[in-house]
Design a protein around this motif. Sequence first.
Motif, short mmCIF file in Angstrom:
data_model
loop_
_atom_site.label_atom_id
_atom_site.label_comp_id
_atom_site.label_asym_id
_atom_site.label_seq_id
_atom_site.Cartn_x
_atom_site.Cartn_y
_atom_site.Cartn_z
N UNK A 130 13.49 10.08 -3.77
CA UNK A 130 12.08 9.53 -3.61
C UNK A 130 11.65 9.52 -5.03
N UNK A 131 10.57 8.76 -4.98
CA UNK A 131 9.62 8.03 -6.13
C UNK A 131 8.38 7.86 -5.71
N UNK A 132 7.48 8.40 -6.62
CA UNK A 132 6.07 7.82 -6.33
C UNK A 132 5.72 6.55 -6.99
N UNK A 133 5.16 5.74 -6.33
CA UNK A 133 4.78 4.51 -6.97
C UNK A 133 3.62 4.45 -8.01
N UNK A 134 3.60 4.02 -9.10
CA UNK A 134 2.54 3.99 -9.96
C UNK A 134 1.51 2.83 -9.62
N UNK A 185 0.93 -1.25 -0.01
CA UNK A 185 0.06 -0.04 -0.21
C UNK A 185 0.88 1.20 0.23
N UNK A 186 2.07 1.29 -0.22
CA UNK A 186 3.01 2.50 -0.29
C UNK A 186 2.62 3.06 -1.56
N UNK A 187 2.70 4.47 -1.34
CA UNK A 187 2.61 5.18 -2.63
C UNK A 187 3.83 6.07 -2.81
#
Length: 150
Positions: free
Chosen positions: A143-147, A102-104
């Motif tokens: 950091x990165x946002x998860x698609x 559930x990580x974003x």
Amino acid sequence: MPIRPYAPEDRAACLALFDANVPDFFAPHERAEFETWLQDPGEYFVLEDGGQVVACGGVWLGPEDRGRPAGLSWGMVARNAQRRGYGSQLLRFRLERLRALGAREVHLDTSQHSAPFFARFGFREVRRVPGGYGPGLDRVDMMARLRGAG
């Protein structure tokens, strides 16, 4: 190549990976921290080739009351096995694991030598501390946002 959960029997192999990556990717003084951390690494994984550990790395997920921060921990590839796709395979596996949890957004800190690798996977630099790990070894926070998360 199989990726499986870390087991205590992998300790020596993971420490050997660490040692092979000093001083270019890790500072010598970090070994004691890594060695202690391996006593209870949480979600940590090893990638094997021919029954030999060639890479290791983990994930962490923070508490919901803090916005559920997530990150990568202690990733490394055997020095003589770099640039063969092991790091990419292990990183994709770890990102998928965080997505499933559930990580974003994913955070990590690395050296200036590994930062370009992570940038190829969509990580962006958010802070740099010259000499942050030791002389000649900058700390780069990324950091990165998860698609597809959430």
